[in-house]
Design an enzyme around this catalytic site. Sequence first.
Site, short mmCIF file in Angstrom:
data_model
loop_
_atom_site.label_atom_id
_atom_site.label_comp_id
_atom_site.label_asym_id
_atom_site.label_seq_id
_atom_site.Cartn_x
_atom_site.Cartn_y
_atom_site.Cartn_z
N SER B 66 7.51 2.22 4.99
CA SER B 66 6.49 1.18 4.84
C SER B 66 5.64 0.98 6.09
CB SER B 66 7.13 -0.14 4.42
OG SER B 66 8.03 -0.56 5.42
N SER B 67 6.10 1.48 7.24
CA SER B 67 5.33 1.22 8.46
C SER B 67 5.30 2.43 9.39
CB SER B 67 5.94 0.04 9.22
OG SER B 67 7.21 0.41 9.72
#
Lengths: 205, 205
Positions: B66-67
């Site tokens: 996600s990051s």
Amino acid sequence: MERLYKVSEVARMLNVSTVAVRKWIRSGKLRAKRIGKLWMIPESELKRFLGEKPGEIRAVIYARVSSHKQKKDGNLDRQIERLRSYCSAKGYKVVDVVTDVASGLKEDRNGLQKLFDIVEKRQADVVVVEFKDRLTRFGFDYLKRYFESHGVKVEVVEEAEKGCMEELVEDFASIVVSCAARIYGKRSQKYKKVVEVVEQAVKDP
Amino acid sequence: MERLYKVSEVARMLNVSTVAVRKWIRSGKLRAKRIGKLWMIPESELKRFLGEKPGEIRAVIYARVSSHKQKKDGNLDRQIERLRSYCSAKGYKVVDVVTDVASGLKEDRNGLQKLFDIVEKRQADVVVVEFKDRLTRFGFDYLKRYFESHGVKVEVVEEAEKGCMEELVEDFASIVVSCAARIYGKRSQKYKKVVEVVEQAVKDP
């Protein structure tokens, strides 16, 4: 190039046996091309056979309410009526009306499954819904792309981001409960606190 | 019955021009059937042409973090490695690896769009992901059905309902913020209260 259908595909689309399709071909009712050892049926011929005018747009209406109470209050019927008017104004031929009484969070709704079958069999050219959230709370873009990959468009009558607010509140509460339970565990103080606050907020909006 | 492909379909699948495909057919490199005025290419012949062994299962790996921090920490690479081992153990041929650095709530991720292209062009037989939530936070069943409608299966390596807990917490917070804003309006006391409580709960889980 025009799409060609196999006898088995035509049989599946019309919900008859392959024997019946071959009978139509032999009797000349349905024109097919001989390709090697196979009969292939051109899409235009299939449409002619089904009595569809070329260029006619076949619409399937999808309507949904979240509860039986709403259905009893006539919300589902009114939704369908509005969609029928829309289709009629656009000159679409409504070939099917599919409904659900279920949450838009539920991915395996019966009506929705039926809609998927219609799309995959290309029995319609466009799916008409009132708001995006009638089709689904999440994953609208997935369904749009899925339908388009089978040549079926999705038409949302009211594009503005609204829909049934009451239902959004309900869905919100059930998302909070299920996420918080997974994250904190159902017995934790944190779970109780989060659910309590959200339930309170939901009760008197 | 074996699937037949049009020249234009083969051109799209191989990412070459229709002229190139016709050249292969004329030179005998690619065997095609004459159907009326058209050349149709049987699926088995296409596979032979591409050098695929019959019965070989082509897998596309989809991995997501996600990051960018997670990516930098090597989480994405490790995820891919685990999926490669899985495919190798199953005897699958990995034909592509598609990745995203984005939330599973985001429906228009670049990698995911690429995956949709691969599925629609039937360039793989199976999509392999580690957890359901790697593919999407919501709408997994929609994607499964969408892929299957193009003859592509989805295989989830770890079927147990887990995944990245840290990310579930983040997604949860962003769902709360967006739902509460729609329901109560961003300036309301209720919005502030709900967001505050959830942010507090999320900060120290």
